[in-house]
Motif scaffolding. Structure first.
Motif, PDB file in Angstrom:
ATOM      1  N   VAL A 119       0.842  -1.202   0.000  1.00 14.67           N
ATOM      2  CA  VAL A 119       0.000   0.000   0.000  1.00 14.67           C
ATOM      3  C   VAL A 119       0.875   1.250   0.000  1.00 14.67           C
ATOM      4  O   VAL A 119       0.605   2.220  -0.712  1.00 14.67           O
ATOM      5  N   LYS A 120       1.955   1.200   0.771  1.00 15.71           N
ATOM      6  CA  LYS A 120       2.887   2.339   0.820  1.00 15.71           C
ATOM      7  C   LYS A 120       3.491   2.590  -0.560  1.00 15.71           C
ATOM      8  O   LYS A 120       3.566   3.733  -1.025  1.00 15.71           O
ATOM      9  N   ARG A 121       3.895   1.523  -1.234  1.00 18.29           N
ATOM     10  CA  ARG A 121       4.483   1.667  -2.575  1.00 18.29           C
ATOM     11  C   ARG A 121       3.444   2.145  -3.590  1.00 18.29           C
ATOM     12  O   ARG A 121       3.753   2.940  -4.477  1.00 18.29           O
ATOM     13  N   GLU A 122       2.186   1.680  -3.452  1.00 20.50           N
ATOM     14  CA  GLU A 122       1.118   2.158  -4.341  1.00 20.50           C
ATOM     15  C   GLU A 122       0.963   3.670  -4.223  1.00 20.50           C
ATOM     16  O   GLU A 122       0.781   4.373  -5.220  1.00 20.50           O
ATOM     17  N   ARG A 123       1.032   4.169  -2.997  1.00 17.08           N
ATOM     18  CA  ARG A 123       0.913   5.615  -2.785  1.00 17.08           C
ATOM     19  C   ARG A 123       2.090   6.356  -3.409  1.00 17.08           C
ATOM     20  O   ARG A 123       1.914   7.436  -3.977  1.00 17.08           O
ATOM     21  N   GLU A 124       3.290   5.773  -3.291  1.00 17.30           N
ATOM     22  CA  GLU A 124       4.454   6.411  -3.908  1.00 17.30           C
ATOM     23  C   GLU A 124       4.313   6.456  -5.426  1.00 17.30           C
ATOM     24  O   GLU A 124       4.691   7.454  -6.050  1.00 17.30           O
TER      25      GLU A 124
END
Length: 172
Positions: A119-124
């Motif tokens: 999820v963190k990488r999706e936001r990035e």
């Protein structure tokens, strides 16, 4: 199922195993002919149609968990990742000390960490942060982490402190 025939000039020997069925594939290589007959089978998943209900429940449970993860801020996700990694460390210590522990917790926690990092990488990606910069930011973030005990250890320490306080009150 499988037949093998060796053909030399003037002689032929045929070895057969099994019986013939509807479909066959064959190949030949330097005078040796190998014929493999494949029977048509119906997959077990196609025969059982009532088993799909539990899968739907699991998907909705997973989706609910993902919604909960996506509702958190990036900082909250990072804090939870640190806590879960601390819990994984505690589990490894329990395993090495041969204490009782749930082996399923390893897999569950690892998956939860992976979901949060995804999820963190999706936001990035939505922000336009490239992979190289993301790795650089992760290294900086890892250096800034202040070591602290995981929540389970904090809870254990609080329980021990409460027991000591109760013993001190009884003796006084």
């Amino acid at each position: 199922m499988l037949s093998l025939s060796i053909a030399t000039p003037g002689t032929a020997a045929i070895f057969r195993r099994g019986t013939a069925s509807s479909t066959s594939t064959s190949s030949s290589f330097h005078g040796v002919r190998i014929q493999h007959q494949v029977s048509a089978r119906v997959p077990a998943a196609a025969m059982v149609s009532s088993s799909r209900k539990p899968a739907v429940v699991m998907m909705s449970k997973r989706e609910a968990e993902l919604k909960e993860i996506r509702s958190k801020t990036t900082e909250q996700l990072q804090e939870e990742v640190v806590d879960l990694k601390g819990e994984l460390f505690m589990l490894r210590l329990q395993k090495s000390a041969r204490n009782e522990f749930k082996s399923s917790d390893f897999r569950r926690m690892k998956k939860q960490v992976a979901r949060m990092l995804t999820v963190k990488r999706e936001r990035e990606i939505k922000e336009g942060i490239k992979k190289r910069l993301s790795r650089k930011l992760d290294r900086q973030w890892k250096k800034s982490i202040v070591p602290r005990p995981p929540p389970s250890l904090k809870k254990l320490q609080e329980e021990e402190a409460a027991e000591e306080a109760a013993e001190a009150a009884k003796s006084a």
